[in-house]
Design an enzyme around this catalytic site. Structure first.
Site, PDB file in Angstrom:
ATOM      1  CD  GLU A 127      -1.792  -2.400   1.414  1.00 46.19           C
ATOM      2  OE1 GLU A 127      -0.656  -2.662   1.860  1.00 46.19           O
ATOM      3  OE2 GLU A 127      -2.652  -3.289   1.243  1.00 46.19           O
ATOM      4  CG  HIS A 184     -11.264  -6.060   6.927  1.00 48.67           C
ATOM      5  ND1 HIS A 184     -10.399  -6.622   7.837  1.00 48.67           N
ATOM      6  CD2 HIS A 184     -10.756  -6.387   5.716  1.00 48.67           C
ATOM      7  CE1 HIS A 184      -9.440  -7.267   7.190  1.00 48.67           C
ATOM      8  NE2 HIS A 184      -9.634  -7.139   5.919  1.00 48.67           N
TER       9      HIS A 184
HETATM   10  C1  LIG Z   1      -2.661  -4.517   4.410  1.00 49.23           C
HETATM   11  C2  LIG Z   1      -3.650  -5.359   3.697  1.00 49.23           C
HETATM   12  N1  LIG Z   1      -3.741  -5.267   2.363  1.00 49.23           N
HETATM   13  C3  LIG Z   1      -4.621  -6.009   1.683  1.00 49.23           C
HETATM   14  C4  LIG Z   1      -5.448  -6.877   2.349  1.00 49.23           C
HETATM   15  C5  LIG Z   1      -6.487  -7.702   1.603  1.00 49.23           C
HETATM   16  N2  LIG Z   1      -6.049  -9.105   1.564  1.00 49.23           N
HETATM   17  C6  LIG Z   1      -6.469  -9.998   2.469  1.00 49.23           C
HETATM   18  S1  LIG Z   1      -5.748 -11.478   2.255  1.00 49.23           S
HETATM   19  C7  LIG Z   1      -4.867 -10.930   0.939  1.00 49.23           C
HETATM   20  C8  LIG Z   1      -3.960 -11.871   0.221  1.00 49.23           C
HETATM   21  C9  LIG Z   1      -2.945 -12.426   1.137  1.00 49.23           C
HETATM   22  O1  LIG Z   1      -2.192 -13.379   0.475  1.00 49.23           O
HETATM   23  P1  LIG Z   1      -1.217 -14.289   1.314  1.00 49.23           P
HETATM   24  O2  LIG Z   1      -0.397 -13.447   2.193  1.00 49.23           O
HETATM   25  O3  LIG Z   1      -0.483 -15.146   0.342  1.00 49.23           O
HETATM   26  O4  LIG Z   1      -2.144 -15.173   2.236  1.00 49.23           O
HETATM   27  P2  LIG Z   1      -3.175 -16.303   1.818  1.00 49.23           P
HETATM   28  O5  LIG Z   1      -4.481 -15.608   1.633  1.00 49.23           O
HETATM   29  O6  LIG Z   1      -2.682 -16.945   0.588  1.00 49.23           O
HETATM   30  O7  LIG Z   1      -3.201 -17.213   2.975  1.00 49.23           O
HETATM   31  C10 LIG Z   1      -5.143  -9.607   0.668  1.00 49.23           C
HETATM   32  C11 LIG Z   1      -4.553  -8.832  -0.429  1.00 49.23           C
HETATM   33  C12 LIG Z   1      -5.341  -6.921   3.752  1.00 49.23           C
HETATM   34  N3  LIG Z   1      -6.142  -7.692   4.483  1.00 49.23           N
HETATM   35  N4  LIG Z   1      -4.416  -6.183   4.391  1.00 49.23           N
END
Ligand SMILES: Cc1ncc(C[n+]2csc(CCOP(=O)(O)OP(=O)(O)O)c2C)c(N)n1
Ligand SMILES: Cc1ncc(C[n+]2csc(CCOP(=O)(O)OP(=O)(O)O)c2C)c(N)n1
Ligand SMILES: [Mg+2]
Ligand SMILES: [Mg+2]
Lengths: 333, 325, 333, 325
Positions: free
Chosen positions: A60, A129
């Site tokens: 971000e 959220h």
């Molecule tokens: C700071 C932030 N940015 C974006 C999000 C939205 N978001 C939630 S899960 C996710 C993907 C995360 O991917 P990963 O770290 O690989 O975890 P996985 O879901 O694969 O377990 C995103 C972009 C968030 N929750 N927090």
């Protein structure tokens, strides 16, 4: 005129702006191939190609900071921060760079960028959220802040934000994405800073914005049955906000409620209440009352979230309090 | 790789300009003529000069709190530069920014920056603009060794690599982050870090403008032809305190002596001498630079106080209508 | 009683707290070996050793985030963010983690951490080194915010902040570091949330905090000569703030000015003005007036910065406006 | 390295617990009994189980939005777990947090986290507390492959290395960051990145709980004896959508088939079979787990609605006095 959903109105505004101006680019998390976490950017990658519509990693701070540099470099970036809660990670670029560059470089450049981000609760998405943090940005000279409440305004304000030479925080509302409303073939423009009288009235004024507009209108309708005429002003822009429209209304009604979904304490309503209480001091028949979320992190469980967030009933209660206010009512310390 | 006379002389001159300008600023600061903080880059001149010599006018640089060298090497207006630092209406930023925010967009200088690491994503965004708009330009992010600890470096390395942006990561490694030495601030080598992201990295002697310039020329060409971001780490030395007035108690005599032992002006001066450039030609060049500086200082001193009403009206870009506050 | 500087009072509070409680640790940029950018932590490394007093790299997000984890792990971290402007980089840890953990985990844990950070202008440090952003934190349920105006309060409030189970943003003021004041051998405690009557008066109330307290007191003194009695309340805490103290004062004076160095619009004063305008509506003889910085990034040049920041003259003008206010004064839109 | 029967059986059981609990949650979600978003870790069970098996009770873990596995593997109360996700007063967080904020401080589970990367500095701070307080404990930061792009990873790698913290960086690399594949999200290899900071890194097959557990056991011991942070990257597979209800249009059939082809339960189940454990013993174990889950669900369903007044009074730690707002 056609009925459109709020999310689709934003989609159309993006498409129309990109069509009209090749310097408009989009980037953010999952906005390109996936079409956006709330499907708002769907189809834009196919229409405008991978150079102008880009998925970013989960970064971000750099999304926002890159928008500053891109804007200084001749693009008009429209970036997305997936939830307003994550703006916490993008504050430096917005507050210390985007907001200040025009002023601090003596007017040498502008920073024509837009940050789209959804705020608000109602989805039981929990404390990280659901926040409404627009008051932070309104406190920062150099940023503009808009919060449309319906599809037509979402379209028009997004076009205005993209056309604006300065950085605009464009706040959407998650529960509004599926809300329907009319959007003309050739939509009416809206200037940033212009409020809208959502409902004419003469007995009391409710100033509000975003998802709370619907609640205010419902409350107003409920009063109409009792012969009480409630004016509802949809502020649309928070920074700058339309002081004149509010003053004009209060000159007529002499009673003001400010309602929003954000936490009441130190929220946007504080500024409006403070300012109108000052400017219209001699005219007010009752104190300016505020309606907002209770002072707590937005809780998860349905019952808790419902109790925490303001709704029609809270607005109605405030209107009642205003109407019933007696000059000798004094809340002692 | 060595440069020839015609190539080296202007670089030497540019370094002299930075050195003398900052020495002059130091005196002005001592005399109370410079408001605020002042961070000097004396001893580090070869880095901005060597890198900016590899750039074209359309190329862009984002700078740091220690940005005078970047500004002057990129060719900002000298009068406007001094006027800004002295807080005058005629300043590049109309007296609103000062030393730490000197910018001249006309020459691609996107601003010094008060936020450590703050210039990195700005430079990245500028590189994106070059790429999307097909300007053929490249963008340079200057940053210090202390800035390497900021998370935004990581994000920018990653994004620049993914998007193959025409971006140069130019690290001025002077071994100090304010009052703390590098080894207590950062556990990695920048080169290894960059390589992890697939970004080529080179280290150069940041006191040797020829070395800096030739490496910069090479990697700028790589970035310009679309082969993605590049890292240039310049080992350099901070001669003065973190800011003017810093007593530097944290720094031992040996470290300071080391710093002074590598003087970019001496290194290049010796090369010019070896090329047979007569000492008086150098002296003449230096005098001319000094004269330009004095003219700029004099004009800055004669400058007006900045206009408050104009500033208040310029928080947003001035277009028709719209009151704020 | 001994005269002490504000910065040294903070130093002593840190030392005393560390002496009293081995779980108190300090970390931040240049706080250990160099003794702090403003020399506030000088000597603490020597006294308490490198395990408890640590220099960090320039990593604000992790400084704040690590404090959260350390606090959950049984330490009482006191961390420093070198300028309040850099809090922009630490927002996530403070707002989404520190502020919410106690509530969102159902009260399982507390997060006893303190973030010390200096705000304010006056040093010609320019737009990115002069901001007063305390209103942001006051808007976040779960954070406490204090802003001491003098050495004794700085000492007592820092001890209170360190002893507090919840996260506290402890805002210092750069221009106050060298300000002198009395600090007792055994200093009086101050509870977070308790205001202080800095000057008794009966005609008009000035509510203020931080560096503006001195300006308010000067203004009050200037009115004394004219026989006008000005009460000055030093709020000391912003979240929670002492509503009762302000109401009590206003019950007496019926006139209120809220003054602070932060930008007026959407600042702390907005909440106070809104709240008091509501609660004391029937009692006020004039509108609540606000004094703060003009709406612009804090400019660099001496003349510009002086003009932008509020001072004694601005407070005095506001007091005059309040005293001169006539019931029929109406500022039309 | 292989585990023996006594060692493997409890790990298998722990994986079954996570699998069945999440399958149950999925059905509850489908029935509208779970408010908010729900992120399941089905297919990834070997990672939390293998790592938490290497931990002691005092050790701490900070988790992610996909945190059920971490919570259950670290031993949070099962009734409280279901009650929380169903939004009940009896929930671990009294219904205030939900799935994405499940925490149980009594067992060192510092919370799931709605902020990608948010758990990293918290785990680091917890490791600092272990170090300063000489608890002998270690701290684990779970994070996904998508989280690797956040700057805070860089800051934490650096600081953990400088301070030699007892911190395990446990990456669950499932190849997806919401709807985007890893190769479009991150340009580096985590191992190379860690090595740049002097942090040892190993990769393991995250579908093989024995492999995860034995590597985790080794590196936890290293961290515990004061030799600094360690990285464990677990290659794993997300079987379900990013969240329940995600239609996964972005994912092709091959990728999904690949994911399902490596089932941690099947991998360990086969090992148990090879060891000669009778199938009905396994079935009995599974039935017992299912029964525990049903009991927890039943008790959660009987739970009270959370108390609003109590929540409102608990924004700050309750001590004498002090109104806020
Ligand atoms: C700071 C932030 N940015 C974006 C999000 C939205 N978001 C939630 S899960 C996710 C993907 C995360 O991917 P990963 O770290 O690989 O975890 P996985 O879901 O694969 O377990 C995103 C972009 C968030 N929750 N927090
Ligand atoms: C985000 C942020 N944190 C801290 C500071 C304070 N600060 C200014 S310069 C500096 C040290 C920077 O070191 P380095 O990047 O090596 O640059 P140098 O001063 O050596 O040129 C620090 C900590 C800042 N300006 N911004
Ligand atoms: Mg340095
Ligand atoms: Mg993933």
């Amino acid at each position: 005129m056609a009925e459109t959903r709020y999310g689709m109105a934003i989609n159309r505004a993006l498409a129309d702006a990109m069509q009209a101006d090749s310097s408009v680019v989009l980037f953010g998390e999952d906005v390109a191939a996936p079409g956006g976490p709330f499907a708002v950017t769907r189809g834009l990658l196919a229409k405008f190609g991978p150079e102008r519509v880009r998925d970013t990693p989960i970064s971000e701070a750099t999304i926002a900071g890159a928008a500053v540099g891109a804007a200084m470099g001749g693009l008009k970036p429209v970036v997305e921060i997936m939830f307003m809660d994550f703006m916490t990670l993008a504050m430096d670029a917005l507050v210390n760079q985007a907001a200040k560059a025009h002023f601090m470089f003596g007017g040498q450049c502008s920073v024509p960028m837009v940050v789209r981000t959804p705020h608000g609760g109602g989805l039981n998405a929990g404390p990280q959220h659901s926040q409404c943090l627009e008051a932070w940005f309104a406190h920062v000279p150099g940023l503009k802040v808009v919060v449309p409440s319906n599809p037509a305004d979402a379209y028009a304000l997004l076009r205005a934000a993209i056309a604006d030479p300065d950085p605009v925080v464009f706040v959407e509302n998650k529960t509004l994405y599926s809300a329907k409303g009319e959007l003309a073939e050739v939509p009416q423009p809206v200037a940033i800073g212009d409020a809208r009288i959502a409902q004419n009235g003469s007995d009391v004024t409710i100033v509000t914005y975003g998802a709370s507009v619907a609640a205010a209108l419902k409350s107003a309708a409920s009063f109409a049955a009792d012969g009480i005429s409630v004016e509802v002003i949809d502020l649309r822009s928070i920074q700058p906000w339309d002081e004149r429209a509010v003053l004009e209304s209060v000159a007529k009604t002499r009673r003001l409620i400010v309602a929003h979904e954000a936490v009441t304490a130190f929220g946007v309503g504080a500024e409006i209440a403070a300012r109108i209480s000052e400017l219209a001091f001699g005219e007010l028949a009752a104190p300016v009352l505020r309606v907002g979320a209770d002072f707590m992190p937005i809780p998860f469980a349905r019952k808790l979230e419902r109790a925490c967030l303001p709704g029609e009933a809270d607005i109605t209660a405030a209107v009642r309090r205003s109407l019933d206010w007696k000059p000798n009512t004094r809340i002692t310390p | 790789m060595h440069l020839n006379q015609q190539q080296l002389l202007p670089l030497y001159e540019a370094m002299v300009l930075i050195r003398r300008a900052e020495e002059r600023l130091s005196r002005l600061f001592g005399d109370g003529e410079v408001p605020g903080f002042l961070h000097l880059s004396i001893g580090q001149e070869a880095v901005p000069v060597g890198i900016c010599a590899a750039l074209q006018a359309m190329d862009t640089v984002a700078s740091t709190h220690r940005g005078h060298g970047h500004a002057l090497a990129k060719g900002v207006n000298l009068d406007g530069f001094f006027a800004e630092i002295l807080g005058r209406e005629e300043g590049l930023c109309r007296g609103r920014g000062g030393s730490i925010h000197v910018a001249d967009l006309r020459v691609g200088m996107l601003g010094a920056n008060g936020i450590v690491g703050g210039g990195l994503p700005i430079a990245l965004g500028s590189a994106l603009a070059h790429q999307v708009r097909r300007t053929g330009g490249v963008s340079v992010a200057f940053f210090g060794d202390g800035a390497m600890a900021e998370g935004v470096l990581h994000e920018c390395l990653n994004l620049a690599s993914l998007w193959k942006l025409p971006l140069i990561f130019a690290c001025e490694n002077n071994g100090w982050s304010e009052f703390s030495p590098l080894d207590r601030q950062f556990a990695a080598q920048l080169g290894a870090l960059g390589n992890a992201f697939g970004i080529p990295a080179v280290q150069v002697d940041g006191s040797d403008v020829e070395a800096v310039c030739s490496e910069a020329t090479r990697i700028v060409a790589v970035a310009r032809r679309g082969d993605g971001p590049q890292i240039l780490e310049c080992k350099t030395f901070r001669w003065r305190g973190h800011y003017e007035g810093d007593p530097q108690k944290y720094r031992d005599a040996g470290d300071l002596a080391d710093a002074r032992s590598r003087d970019p002006l001496a290194v290049s001066g010796a090369r010019l001498e070896a090329m047979g450039i007569p000492a008086d030609r150098i002296r003449t060049l230096e005098r001319a630079v000094e004269a330009r500086i004095e003219t700029a200082v004099a004009s800055a001193r004669l400058g007006r106080e900045p206009d408050y009403a104009a500033a208040a009206a310029d928080v947003y870009t001035q277009v028709a209508g719209g009151a704020h506050g």
